[in-house]
Write an enzyme that holds these catalytic residues in place. Structure first.
Site: not given
Ligand code: AMP
Length: 283
Positions: A30, A34, A37, A61, A150, A186-187
């Site tokens: 999304m 960081h 990702h 979502q 997650d 991201s939060r």
């Molecule tokens: P998001 O952008 O938050 O939807 O996350 C995109 C992908 O990055 C998802 O598969 C998350 O589980 C993964 N992700 C987010 N934060 C982390 C982290 N700290 N370590 C590893 N993977 C992450």
């Protein structure tokens, strides 16, 4: 590196790659990218000829409009990071490209989504599974990379892929953390200074529970009782010890478990998890 917004342009480009025998790896995100990702993208880069990163804040979502509105959006920086990691394509569709009219078809995995985040975010995993199914249909990757941060999401996606016979390998990637243990998210950029200082408490509580399991504590209720005081009760949304396959709470710990928590720091919700298992001879 190409930034592509249109589904048909992306399909055309990837069809050409597939015809020339290239393997396609996919990292759905999304945005507000960081180092967590980045780890997924690096892993994908190592194993794929073509690396596709999607950046799409999926309205389906979000169960709260305020959460959707304040979700960080940093496409320019995201594109720079993807370029530096040698990704090939950033797919950044608009919401109307992904959902042109009323979406009448949804993917639900109810048995895995009644606990943990699913219990507190109605419709969240339906939105996640539906958008991931759509993205997998658009990209048709050989492999897709998801973070263990997650854990419930990862379980839902794996189950969806298995139940719907989707021809893709789901690759889990370990959680990337700050030096003080806080899982990157991201939060995190929404936290105030004092909230940021308090944020590692969730990981501390998870690690404490993990040690208690390793030391041979069998009772999930007893472990929760010992650990919950570490967390300010006003902040805790949930803190559970569950079966890593079913996401259902366990009473007695006999094998590997997932310990997962969600806390609120001001208006920001953070989640994290660890796995734990009794040491040999203590199970
Ligand atoms: P998001 O952008 O938050 O939807 O996350 C995109 C992908 O990055 C998802 O598969 C998350 O589980 C993964 N992700 C987010 N934060 C982390 C982290 N700290 N370590 C590893 N993977 C992450």
């Amino acid at each position: 590196m190409n930034v592509i917004a249109s589904i048909s342009d992306l399909r055309e480009r990837l069809n050409a790659d597939r015809r020339s025998g290239k393997s396609i790896g996919f990292v759905p995100t999304m945005g507000a990218l960081h180092a967590g990702h980045a780890r997924l993208i690096e892993e994908c880069r190592r194993h794929s000829d073509v690396v596709v990163v999607s950046v799409f804040v999926n309205p389906l979502q979000f169960n709260r409009k305020d959460d959707l509105d304040k979700y960080p959006r940093t496409l320019e920086g995201d594109v720079r990071l993807c370029t530096s990691l040698a990704a090939d394509i950033v797919f950044a569709p608009t919401a109307s490209a992904m959902y042109p009219g009323d979406q009448l078809t949804f993917v639900d995995v109810p048995a895995l989504t009644e606990t943990l985040c699913g219990a507190f975010r109605p419709g969240h995993f339906r939105g996640v599974a539906t958008v991931v199914a759509k993205l997998l249909n658009v990209v048709q990757p050989d492999a897709a990379y998801f973070g263990e941060k997650d854990a419930q999401q990862l379980a839902v996606i794996r189950r969806m892929v298995r139940d719907l016979n989707m021809p893709v390998t789901i690759v889990p990637v370990p959680t990337v953390r700050e030096a003080d243990g806080l899982a990157l998210s991201s939060r995190n950029r929404l936290l105030t200074e004092s909230e940021r200082r308090a944020a590692p408490v969730l990981y501390k509580a998870l690690k404490t529970a993990q040690s208690l399991v390793a030391e041979g504590h069998h009772s999930a209720a007893a472990i929760r009782q010992l650990v919950l005081p570490i967390l300010d009760p006003a902040r805790v949304e949930y803190f559970e010890i569950v079966d890593p396959e079913t996401m259902r709470p366990v009473e007695t710990i006999a094998g590997k478990v997932l310990i997962a928590g969600a806390i609120w720091l001001g208006a920001t919700r953070l989640i994290d998890n660890v796995t734990a298992a009794p040491l040999p001879g203590q199970g």
